[in-house]
Write a protein that holds these residues in place. Structure first.
Motif, PDB file in Angstrom:
ATOM      1  N   GLU A 240       0.815  -1.213   0.000  1.00 54.03           N
ATOM      2  CA  GLU A 240       0.000   0.000   0.000  1.00 54.03           C
ATOM      3  C   GLU A 240       0.854   1.270   0.000  1.00 54.03           C
ATOM      4  OE1 GLU A 240      -3.821  -0.110   2.438  1.00 54.03           O
ATOM      5  OE2 GLU A 240      -2.535  -1.517   3.521  1.00 54.03           O
ATOM      6  N   GLY A 241       2.051   1.169   0.549  1.00 51.68           N
ATOM      7  CA  GLY A 241       2.927   2.334   0.653  1.00 51.68           C
ATOM      8  C   GLY A 241       3.222   2.732   2.081  1.00 51.68           C
ATOM      9  N   LEU A 276       7.370   7.493  -3.140  1.00 54.12           N
ATOM     10  CA  LEU A 276       6.161   7.814  -3.889  1.00 54.12           C
ATOM     11  C   LEU A 276       4.951   7.087  -3.320  1.00 54.12           C
ATOM     12  CD1 LEU A 276       4.703   9.165  -6.234  1.00 54.12           C
ATOM     13  CD2 LEU A 276       5.413   7.254  -7.703  1.00 54.12           C
ATOM     14  N   ARG A 277       5.097   5.780  -3.053  1.00 55.19           N
ATOM     15  CA  ARG A 277       3.981   5.021  -2.510  1.00 55.19           C
ATOM     16  C   ARG A 277       3.638   5.486  -1.103  1.00 55.19           C
ATOM     17  NH1 ARG A 277       2.635   0.318  -5.021  1.00 55.19           N
ATOM     18  NH2 ARG A 277       0.741   0.578  -3.790  1.00 55.19           N
ATOM     19  N   ALA A 279       4.007   8.563   0.078  1.00 56.08           N
ATOM     20  CA  ALA A 279       3.303   9.842  -0.057  1.00 56.08           C
ATOM     21  C   ALA A 279       1.862   9.624  -0.497  1.00 56.08           C
ATOM     22  CB  ALA A 279       4.037  10.735  -1.053  1.00 56.08           C
ATOM     23  N   GLU A 280       1.654   8.710  -1.435  1.00 53.09           N
ATOM     24  CA  GLU A 280       0.299   8.413  -1.904  1.00 53.09           C
ATOM     25  C   GLU A 280      -0.550   7.853  -0.771  1.00 53.09           C
ATOM     26  OE1 GLU A 280       1.034   5.730  -5.098  1.00 53.09           O
ATOM     27  OE2 GLU A 280       1.247   7.323  -6.605  1.00 53.09           O
ATOM     28  N   TRP A 281       0.042   6.984   0.033  1.00 49.66           N
ATOM     29  CA  TRP A 281      -0.697   6.374   1.144  1.00 49.66           C
ATOM     30  C   TRP A 281      -1.098   7.432   2.172  1.00 49.66           C
ATOM     31  CZ3 TRP A 281      -0.099   5.696   6.426  1.00 49.66           C
ATOM     32  CH2 TRP A 281      -0.935   4.749   7.015  1.00 49.66           C
ATOM     33  N   SER A 283      -1.534  10.642   1.672  1.00 48.98           N
ATOM     34  CA  SER A 283      -2.553  11.495   1.090  1.00 48.98           C
ATOM     35  C   SER A 283      -3.921  10.824   1.116  1.00 48.98           C
ATOM     36  CB  SER A 283      -2.175  11.841  -0.355  1.00 48.98           C
ATOM     37  OG  SER A 283      -3.146  12.659  -0.959  1.00 48.98           O
ATOM     38  N   ALA A 284      -3.935   9.508   0.883  1.00 49.22           N
ATOM     39  CA  ALA A 284      -5.201   8.771   0.856  1.00 49.22           C
ATOM     40  C   ALA A 284      -5.846   8.642   2.222  1.00 49.22           C
ATOM     41  CB  ALA A 284      -4.972   7.374   0.265  1.00 49.22           C
ATOM     42  N   ASN A 313       4.017  13.126   6.934  1.00 54.23           N
ATOM     43  CA  ASN A 313       4.014  14.153   5.888  1.00 54.23           C
ATOM     44  C   ASN A 313       5.071  15.214   6.167  1.00 54.23           C
ATOM     45  OD1 ASN A 313       2.428  15.518   3.533  1.00 54.23           O
ATOM     46  ND2 ASN A 313       2.606  17.108   5.095  1.00 54.23           N
ATOM     47  N   PHE A 324       1.863  16.440   1.110  1.00 57.48           N
ATOM     48  CA  PHE A 324       0.864  15.658   0.372  1.00 57.48           C
ATOM     49  C   PHE A 324      -0.491  15.638   1.079  1.00 57.48           C
ATOM     50  CE2 PHE A 324       5.111  14.164  -0.507  1.00 57.48           C
ATOM     51  CZ  PHE A 324       5.137  14.136  -1.888  1.00 57.48           C
TER      52      PHE A 324
END
Length: 421
Positions: A240-241, A276-277, A279-281, A283-284, A313, A324
């Motif tokens: 998932e990140g 990257l993963r 940061a995406e996690w 943010s989600a 973050n 993010f």
């Protein structure tokens, strides 16, 4: 949905998850009805989706009622809640926290310090260090309470509590760094993580972070102590990140993700994970409707993740990867949904009661939205200062969960002491 799938859901419901009532299948007669249904309840209604809809409704009610009101932190109001345990006995139901006494001291002292650094005076600081030293065999390592076994997570809370005491009565020099170092080595496992106790205890990213934090704060972070730890923490990152408790075993979780990323920051190794993963996690985890953070996928918003996820973050931001999250939206969730003018202290979400744990981590999360932090030592990205003027709370060091100024003073003091071996 076929019969087989429905039977499977009913089996999981009754035999595995222990729900008290069955899952309800929601069927839309046409596309218009489908689109008008709440997103989380389009196909299935479960206890979690129903709870989420209730939380969402509670948040929206508060946002609507306060939309024309300028809301600020009610610091003097919350101070009454935090001062109470220093002069009164805690209620009987808090006996469950008998093995978490250093944590209670840390939560309360840190909250006071964040709101106004003058609110933690010497009389209270003396009470804190006396209580902490009483919960130890030789002034380190530390226990959850008198007569208990030393515990790594409680030692972390104890060191953080002492760091807030300004070395009143020279209490910092009394910490038994050698005993703590030897004990930390005894906690190291074959997989290079650290367990929470010598006789028994879990070994995961949380306990490993606590070991690194304690060692870094006390200036006892040696090559021997760090060997293999980087690999252990990196192995906790999931598909998932985010990070889980143990390598290749768990789902990503906000608390464990903080522990792993903060631990990697102490080791100067955060760049080695999948940024990257991650940061995406992060943010989600922030929902557009509630505006706060959840700790896992498909879970409810919770104020404490304002810090657990918010600090991750901030670490990414400090390391130059950018932010993010929507900090303004998070501030709104904290001020309007985690705070009430009817009862002091900060809470998880609307409908919940305030407690010391959430008060601290909500405040630290809010602080991270106010301050832009920059590295003060390029070779050591855990040393930070704020570049922001006009704020309601003191800046927080996102690695240690303490006011940045207190971290700097404590580590500088420890760096002047003789090395341990």
């Amino acid at each position: 949905m076929g019969d087989l799938s429905l039977k499977t859901i009913k089996f999981i419901n009754a035999q595995l998850l222990g729900r008290k009532r069955p899952t309800i299948e929601v069927v839309a007669e046409d596309q218009t009805a489908l689109e008008s249904s709440p997103v989380s309840m389009t196909f299935l209604s479960t206890e979690t989706t129903e709870e989420r809809e209730q939380v969402l409704a509670d948040c929206q009610d508060l946002y609507e009622s306060l939309k024309n009101t300028e809301v600020t932190l009610l610091k003097e109001f919350h101070k009454k809640y935090l001062d109470y345990p220093f002069n009164n006995a805690l209620p009987k139901q808090m006996k469950a926290l008998d093995a978490s006494q250093p944590w209670i001291l840390y939560w309360i002292a840190c909250s006071l310090r964040l709101m106004d650094k003058t609110w933690l005076g010497e009389p209270v600081q003396r009470k804190i260090y006396a209580k902490i030293f009483a919960a130890s065999l030789e002034k380190g390592p530390f226990c959850g309470g008198m007569g208990q076994d030393p515990h790594l997570v409680c030692t972390y809370a104890a060191i953080n509590s002492l760091a807030l005491c300004d070395s009143v009565d020279d209490c910092w020099s009394q910490i038994n760094r050698q005993a703590i170092y030897d004990w930390l080595l005894s906690l190291k496992c074959s997989n290079s993580g650290f367990k929470t106790g010598v006789a028994v205890g879990e070994c995961d990213s949380r306990s490993t972070y606590c070991a690194l934090s304690v060692a870094k704060m006390l200036n006892i972070l040696t090559t021997e102590l760090c060997e293999g730890v980087e690999g252990f923490l990196l192995g906790c990152q999931t598909y998932e990140g985010g990070f889980g408790a143990c390598p290749q075993e768990d789902e990503a979780h906000g608390g464990y993700t903080f522990c792993a990323t903060a631990g990697l920051s102490i080791l100067n190794s955060l760049h080695k994970c999948n940024i990257l993963r991650l940061a995406e996690w992060c943010s989600a985890r922030q929902t557009a409707e509630e505006k706060g953070f959840s700790g896992r996928s498909n879970k409810l918003v919770d104020g404490c993740y304002s810090y657990w996820v918010g600090a991750v973050n901030s670490l990414l931001e400090i390391h130059g990867y950018g932010s993010f999250i929507d900090k303004g939206a998070l501030q709104e969730y904290i001020l309007k949904c985690c705070q009430s003018s009817e009862r002091p202290g900060l809470r998880d979400k609307p409908g919940k009661s305030p407690d010391y744990y959430h008060t601290t981590y909500v405040l630290m999360g809010f602080s991270l939205t106010e301050h832009l932090l920059e590295v003060t030592k390029q070779t050591e990205p855990i040393s930070v200062k704020s570049t922001t003027n006009g704020f309601q709370l003191e800046p927080v060091n996102p690695v240690f969960g303490l006011p940045a100024e207190d971290v700097t003073k404590f580590i500088d003091f420890m760096s002047q002491l003789p090395q341990v071996c």
